[in-house]
Motif scaffolding. Sequence first.
Motif, PDB file in Angstrom:
ATOM      1  N   UNK A   1       0.795  -1.220   0.000  1.00  0.00           N
ATOM      2  CA  UNK A   1       0.000   0.000   0.000  1.00  0.00           C
ATOM      3  C   UNK A   1       0.831   1.277   0.000  1.00  0.00           C
ATOM      4  N   UNK A   2       2.150   1.149   0.188  1.00  0.00           N
ATOM      5  CA  UNK A   2       2.988   2.336   0.350  1.00  0.00           C
ATOM      6  C   UNK A   2       3.717   2.762  -0.914  1.00  0.00           C
ATOM      7  N   UNK A   3       3.562   1.994  -2.007  1.00  0.00           N
ATOM      8  CA  UNK A   3       4.207   2.374  -3.263  1.00  0.00           C
ATOM      9  C   UNK A   3       3.377   1.839  -4.423  1.00  0.00           C
TER      10      UNK A   3
ATOM     11  N   UNK B   1      -3.302 -11.545  -4.824  1.00  0.00           N
ATOM     12  CA  UNK B   1      -4.523 -10.896  -4.325  1.00  0.00           C
ATOM     13  C   UNK B   1      -4.512  -9.399  -4.621  1.00  0.00           C
ATOM     14  N   UNK B   2      -3.354  -8.766  -4.415  1.00  0.00           N
ATOM     15  CA  UNK B   2      -3.289  -7.324  -4.638  1.00  0.00           C
ATOM     16  C   UNK B   2      -3.361  -6.991  -6.125  1.00  0.00           C
TER      17      UNK B   2
ATOM     18  N   UNK C   1      -9.083  -1.789 -10.223  1.00  0.00           N
ATOM     19  CA  UNK C   1      -9.031  -0.326 -10.156  1.00  0.00           C
ATOM     20  C   UNK C   1      -8.441   0.276 -11.425  1.00  0.00           C
ATOM     21  N   UNK C   2      -8.230  -0.559 -12.437  1.00  0.00           N
ATOM     22  CA  UNK C   2      -7.714  -0.054 -13.709  1.00  0.00           C
ATOM     23  C   UNK C   2      -6.213   0.097 -13.762  1.00  0.00           C
ATOM     24  N   UNK C   3      -5.517  -0.548 -12.837  1.00  0.00           N
ATOM     25  CA  UNK C   3      -4.060  -0.452 -12.796  1.00  0.00           C
ATOM     26  C   UNK C   3      -3.410  -1.571 -13.602  1.00  0.00           C
ATOM     27  N   UNK C   4      -2.110  -1.441 -13.807  1.00  0.00           N
ATOM     28  CA  UNK C   4      -1.356  -2.409 -14.602  1.00  0.00           C
ATOM     29  C   UNK C   4      -0.920  -3.617 -13.768  1.00  0.00           C
TER      30      UNK C   4
ATOM     31  N   UNK D   1      -3.383   4.069  -3.599  1.00  0.00           N
ATOM     32  CA  UNK D   1      -4.701   4.341  -3.039  1.00  0.00           C
ATOM     33  C   UNK D   1      -5.600   3.121  -3.029  1.00  0.00           C
ATOM     34  N   UNK D   2      -5.081   1.987  -3.549  1.00  0.00           N
ATOM     35  CA  UNK D   2      -5.848   0.737  -3.574  1.00  0.00           C
ATOM     36  C   UNK D   2      -5.512  -0.071  -2.328  1.00  0.00           C
TER      37      UNK D   2
END
Length: 220
Positions: free
Chosen positions: A122-124, A161-162, A169-172, A209-210
């Motif tokens: 969650x930090x990067x 899982x992440x 969320x539309x991320x790569x 932010x995810x």
Amino acid sequence: MFLSDMLNKKLNLPKPAEALPGRANPIPTASNHFVSKRPLKGPYPDGLEKAMFGLGCFWGAERLFWQVEGVWVTAVGYAGGVSPNPTYQETCTGLTGHAEVVLVVYDPKIVSYAQLLKLFWESHDPTQGMRQGNDVGTTYRSTIYTFGDAQYQAAIASRDAYEASLRGAGRSKITTEIAPAPEFYFAEEDHQQYLAKNPYGYCNLQGTGVTCAIPAAASA
């Protein structure tokens, strides 16, 4: 051509024949943690475990972990490369192959490895390949170096899982390197706990932010 060649060196891990030679002896570093005053290199109390993470510039990354209850000591250093006992200047060329990483020594009775994984994710932004924001190069790649099979399996499960959450969320795709822990080389004294000594120093950490929901399989 020169700038293009330098960029390629920073974005591609060097082959052994291309790497800087390094040196036989460790470079000098601090004896004790600047904040906790505990010994950086141990001996560590019985029952503690180690973890190792790379999430961009190690200054801000280390501060994240030393603030966690149950973390006994942290140290920054270099891992995952070719050149033995590299210096900061050498790693920044991209010609040692090392990532900037944080060694975390923690009490599993107080903080779990799964909780450390959640903080890591969650930090990067673990989808950027050989960079973290404006910090570009192999030095800044996202890494989890594991101690034992339980940590390895937990890291893989948390990544899967992440990645599903990020895709939603539309991320790569996640590009994080997950591998058994290689040798850890302690960084120079001035880099240890840098942001405690320089509270307004550079920190480029920024999460996606995810939220990372750690699965039961990742609860090492």
